[in-house]
Design a protein around this motif. Structure first.
Motif, PDB file in Angstrom:
ATOM      1  N   VAL A 193       0.840  -1.208   0.000  1.00 46.63           N
ATOM      2  CA  VAL A 193       0.000   0.000   0.000  1.00 46.63           C
ATOM      3  C   VAL A 193       0.873   1.255   0.000  1.00 46.63           C
ATOM      4  O   VAL A 193       0.593   2.226  -0.709  1.00 46.63           O
ATOM      5  CB  VAL A 193      -0.961  -0.004   1.211  1.00 46.63           C
ATOM      6  CG1 VAL A 193      -1.692   1.333   1.323  1.00 46.63           C
ATOM      7  CG2 VAL A 193      -1.970  -1.134   1.074  1.00 46.63           C
ATOM      8  N   ALA A 194       1.951   1.232   0.784  1.00 47.43           N
ATOM      9  CA  ALA A 194       2.856   2.392   0.840  1.00 47.43           C
ATOM     10  C   ALA A 194       3.516   2.623  -0.509  1.00 47.43           C
ATOM     11  O   ALA A 194       3.637   3.773  -0.964  1.00 47.43           O
ATOM     12  CB  ALA A 194       3.914   2.181   1.921  1.00 47.43           C
ATOM     13  N   LEU A 195       3.941   1.566  -1.170  1.00 46.33           N
ATOM     14  CA  LEU A 195       4.594   1.706  -2.477  1.00 46.33           C
ATOM     15  C   LEU A 195       3.624   2.266  -3.514  1.00 46.33           C
ATOM     16  O   LEU A 195       3.981   3.128  -4.330  1.00 46.33           O
ATOM     17  CB  LEU A 195       5.147   0.357  -2.937  1.00 46.33           C
ATOM     18  CG  LEU A 195       6.014   0.382  -4.205  1.00 46.33           C
ATOM     19  CD1 LEU A 195       7.219   1.294  -4.036  1.00 46.33           C
ATOM     20  CD2 LEU A 195       6.463  -1.033  -4.563  1.00 46.33           C
ATOM     21  N   SER A 196       2.376   1.813  -3.468  1.00 38.79           N
ATOM     22  CA  SER A 196       1.356   2.324  -4.382  1.00 38.79           C
ATOM     23  C   SER A 196       1.107   3.817  -4.138  1.00 38.79           C
ATOM     24  O   SER A 196       0.974   4.604  -5.092  1.00 38.79           O
ATOM     25  CB  SER A 196       0.055   1.536  -4.186  1.00 38.79           C
ATOM     26  OG  SER A 196      -0.992   2.092  -4.952  1.00 38.79           O
ATOM     27  N   HIS A 197       1.073   4.205  -2.884  1.00 36.54           N
ATOM     28  CA  HIS A 197       0.853   5.609  -2.537  1.00 36.54           C
ATOM     29  C   HIS A 197       1.997   6.482  -3.035  1.00 36.54           C
ATOM     30  O   HIS A 197       1.772   7.549  -3.619  1.00 36.54           O
ATOM     31  CB  HIS A 197       0.716   5.735  -1.017  1.00 36.54           C
ATOM     32  CG  HIS A 197       0.748   7.138  -0.513  1.00 36.54           C
ATOM     33  ND1 HIS A 197      -0.160   8.106  -0.911  1.00 36.54           N
ATOM     34  CD2 HIS A 197       1.587   7.768   0.358  1.00 36.54           C
ATOM     35  CE1 HIS A 197       0.118   9.253  -0.317  1.00 36.54           C
ATOM     36  NE2 HIS A 197       1.180   9.074   0.448  1.00 36.54           N
ATOM     37  N   VAL A 198       3.224   6.031  -2.851  1.00 39.70           N
ATOM     38  CA  VAL A 198       4.381   6.793  -3.322  1.00 39.70           C
ATOM     39  C   VAL A 198       4.342   6.926  -4.843  1.00 39.70           C
ATOM     40  O   VAL A 198       4.645   7.990  -5.396  1.00 39.70           O
ATOM     41  CB  VAL A 198       5.704   6.146  -2.866  1.00 39.70           C
ATOM     42  CG1 VAL A 198       6.896   6.847  -3.503  1.00 39.70           C
ATOM     43  CG2 VAL A 198       5.829   6.194  -1.347  1.00 39.70           C
ATOM     44  N   GLY A 199       3.945   5.855  -5.528  1.00 38.95           N
ATOM     45  CA  GLY A 199       3.843   5.905  -6.986  1.00 38.95           C
ATOM     46  C   GLY A 199       2.832   6.931  -7.462  1.00 38.95           C
ATOM     47  O   GLY A 199       3.094   7.678  -8.421  1.00 38.95           O
ATOM     48  N   ALA A 200       1.678   6.996  -6.797  1.00 37.96           N
ATOM     49  CA  ALA A 200       0.647   7.970  -7.174  1.00 37.96           C
ATOM     50  C   ALA A 200       1.123   9.395  -6.908  1.00 37.96           C
ATOM     51  O   ALA A 200       0.896  10.303  -7.716  1.00 37.96           O
ATOM     52  CB  ALA A 200      -0.641   7.687  -6.396  1.00 37.96           C
ATOM     53  N   ALA A 201       1.816   9.595  -5.779  1.00 36.91           N
ATOM     54  CA  ALA A 201       2.335  10.921  -5.455  1.00 36.91           C
ATOM     55  C   ALA A 201       3.409  11.349  -6.452  1.00 36.91           C
ATOM     56  O   ALA A 201       3.471  12.513  -6.860  1.00 36.91           O
ATOM     57  CB  ALA A 201       2.904  10.918  -4.030  1.00 36.91           C
ATOM     58  N   SER A 202       4.252  10.406  -6.865  1.00 39.19           N
ATOM     59  CA  SER A 202       5.303  10.701  -7.843  1.00 39.19           C
ATOM     60  C   SER A 202       4.702  11.131  -9.175  1.00 39.19           C
ATOM     61  O   SER A 202       5.148  12.110  -9.786  1.00 39.19           O
ATOM     62  CB  SER A 202       6.186   9.468  -8.036  1.00 39.19           C
ATOM     63  OG  SER A 202       7.144   9.680  -9.047  1.00 39.19           O
ATOM     64  N   LEU A 203       3.681  10.413  -9.619  1.00 41.15           N
ATOM     65  CA  LEU A 203       3.020  10.750 -10.881  1.00 41.15           C
ATOM     66  C   LEU A 203       2.435  12.160 -10.829  1.00 41.15           C
ATOM     67  O   LEU A 203       2.604  12.956 -11.759  1.00 41.15           O
ATOM     68  CB  LEU A 203       1.924   9.721 -11.175  1.00 41.15           C
ATOM     69  CG  LEU A 203       1.178   9.882 -12.495  1.00 41.15           C
ATOM     70  CD1 LEU A 203       2.119   9.734 -13.685  1.00 41.15           C
ATOM     71  CD2 LEU A 203       0.039   8.866 -12.590  1.00 41.15           C
ATOM     72  N   ALA A 204       1.772  12.481  -9.726  1.00 35.65           N
ATOM     73  CA  ALA A 204       1.176  13.813  -9.585  1.00 35.65           C
ATOM     74  C   ALA A 204       2.240  14.902  -9.574  1.00 35.65           C
ATOM     75  O   ALA A 204       2.073  15.960 -10.184  1.00 35.65           O
ATOM     76  CB  ALA A 204       0.348  13.878  -8.297  1.00 35.65           C
ATOM     77  N   ALA A 205       3.358  14.642  -8.899  1.00 33.51           N
ATOM     78  CA  ALA A 205       4.435  15.637  -8.814  1.00 33.51           C
ATOM     79  C   ALA A 205       5.049  15.887 -10.183  1.00 33.51           C
ATOM     80  O   ALA A 205       5.328  17.032 -10.556  1.00 33.51           O
ATOM     81  CB  ALA A 205       5.510  15.168  -7.838  1.00 33.51           C
ATOM     82  N   HIS A 206       5.262  14.824 -10.951  1.00 29.77           N
ATOM     83  CA  HIS A 206       5.845  15.003 -12.280  1.00 29.77           C
ATOM     84  C   HIS A 206       4.878  15.703 -13.239  1.00 29.77           C
ATOM     85  O   HIS A 206       5.299  16.506 -14.073  1.00 29.77           O
ATOM     86  CB  HIS A 206       6.264  13.639 -12.854  1.00 29.77           C
ATOM     87  CG  HIS A 206       7.578  13.153 -12.319  1.00 29.77           C
ATOM     88  ND1 HIS A 206       7.674  12.275 -11.270  1.00 29.77           N
ATOM     89  CD2 HIS A 206       8.848  13.451 -12.675  1.00 29.77           C
ATOM     90  CE1 HIS A 206       8.959  12.033 -11.013  1.00 29.77           C
ATOM     91  NE2 HIS A 206       9.681  12.736 -11.839  1.00 29.77           N
ATOM     92  N   GLU A 207       3.596  15.408 -13.117  1.00 35.71           N
ATOM     93  CA  GLU A 207       2.612  16.085 -13.965  1.00 35.71           C
ATOM     94  C   GLU A 207       2.571  17.576 -13.659  1.00 35.71           C
ATOM     95  O   GLU A 207       2.434  18.410 -14.562  1.00 35.71           O
ATOM     96  CB  GLU A 207       1.224  15.463 -13.749  1.00 35.71           C
ATOM     97  CG  GLU A 207       1.072  14.085 -14.378  1.00 35.71           C
ATOM     98  CD  GLU A 207      -0.263  13.451 -14.081  1.00 35.71           C
ATOM     99  OE1 GLU A 207      -0.972  13.950 -13.166  1.00 35.71           O
ATOM    100  OE2 GLU A 207      -0.604  12.442 -14.716  1.00 35.71           O
ATOM    101  N   THR A 208       2.722  17.929 -12.379  1.00 39.69           N
ATOM    102  CA  THR A 208       2.687  19.337 -11.979  1.00 39.69           C
ATOM    103  C   THR A 208       3.909  20.079 -12.507  1.00 39.69           C
ATOM    104  O   THR A 208       3.803  21.177 -13.044  1.00 39.69           O
ATOM    105  CB  THR A 208       2.615  19.457 -10.454  1.00 39.69           C
ATOM    106  OG1 THR A 208       1.405  18.832 -10.007  1.00 39.69           O
ATOM    107  CG2 THR A 208       2.606  20.913 -10.033  1.00 39.69           C
ATOM    108  N   THR A 209       5.103  19.488 -12.358  1.00 40.33           N
ATOM    109  CA  THR A 209       6.302  20.174 -12.838  1.00 40.33           C
ATOM    110  C   THR A 209       6.304  20.268 -14.358  1.00 40.33           C
ATOM    111  O   THR A 209       6.753  21.248 -14.925  1.00 40.33           O
ATOM    112  CB  THR A 209       7.586  19.453 -12.369  1.00 40.33           C
ATOM    113  OG1 THR A 209       7.513  18.065 -12.739  1.00 40.33           O
ATOM    114  CG2 THR A 209       7.734  19.547 -10.876  1.00 40.33           C
TER     115      THR A 209
END
Length: 223
Positions: free
Chosen positions: A203-219
């Motif tokens: 669950v933690a790995l999935s959460h980090v993956g979703a956060a990473s995707l959002a961060a890259h989309e924002t930048t």
């Protein structure tokens, strides 16, 4: 600068440079000093109510930490997290957080989980109020609490500097991320409470993956 001033300092029992640095970090992380904004020594001296010397010292440390860029003839400018910086942050998070979640699931006491639930409740209310600054603070608070619950002091000690940057990046994505992040955090806390280390890690790995995707989309969108 935004209406929330960092306030005058000097009453705390810390060197002025460290007090300025703490206030400067908070101002940058919260968006009071947004990426690309020029930070003159005179302006910061006025903001913090100190002389230029501790300002100059704090800016040098903030540059080393990646919050500020000091340019020839232009002076200090608030940095903007690059795609490479975000890659580096999440490369650490995807190793750190699943391990912390696994250990927390295996070692957490009921009082620890109660603390996490309290943070979740505060995050839910902040999300509903659209208080994104508070959501970003609580996002880091939750993860740091899980790191503490892991019982591994090395995990907690190496994470403190990292989560200043995690909070900074999250603040930039919070408008889109906040509702999803809250839901993912509920799943993460549920997994930790279950005592199932394997599940908590996944669950933690999935959460980090979703956060990473959002961060890259924002930048990629210009942040």
């Amino acid at each position: 600068m935004a209406t929330d001033s960092p306030g005058k300092i000097g009453s705390q029992h810390l060197p002025l440079r460290d007090q300025v640095l703490d206030g400067l970090r908070k101002g940058i992380i919260s968006g009071d000093y947004p990426p690309g904004e020029r930070l003159t020594e005179d302006r910061l001296a006025e903001d913090f109510g100190v002389s230029r010397n501790p300002i100059r010292e704090a800016l040098r440390v903030a540059e080393a930490e990646g919050f500020v860029v000091i340019l020839p003839r232009r002076g200090a400018v608030v940095a903007s997290p690059s795609s490479a910086t975000i890659d580096d942050i999440f490369a650490v998070r995807e190793r750190l957080e699943p391990l912390a979640a696994r250990l927390a699931a295996e070692r957490a006491a009921s009082g620890d989980v109660t603390t996490l639930r309290s943070v979740l409740q505060q995050a839910r209310l902040a999300t509903e109020r659209q208080d994104l600054r508070r959501v970003a603070e609580l996002n880091s608070a939750l993860h740091l609490q899980i790191l503490e619950m892991s019982g591994n002091p090395w995990l907690a000690s190496i994470a403190k500097a990292l989560y200043l940057h995690v909070q900074w990046v999250f603040q930039m994505t919070a408008n889109a991320r906040a509702p999803h992040s809250w839901e993912e955090h509920i799943k993460l806390v549920d997994a930790i409470e279950s005592g199932d280390g394997d599940l908590a890690e996944v669950v933690a790995l999935s959460h980090v993956g979703a956060a990473s995707l959002a961060a890259h989309e924002t930048t990629a969108g210009g942040h």
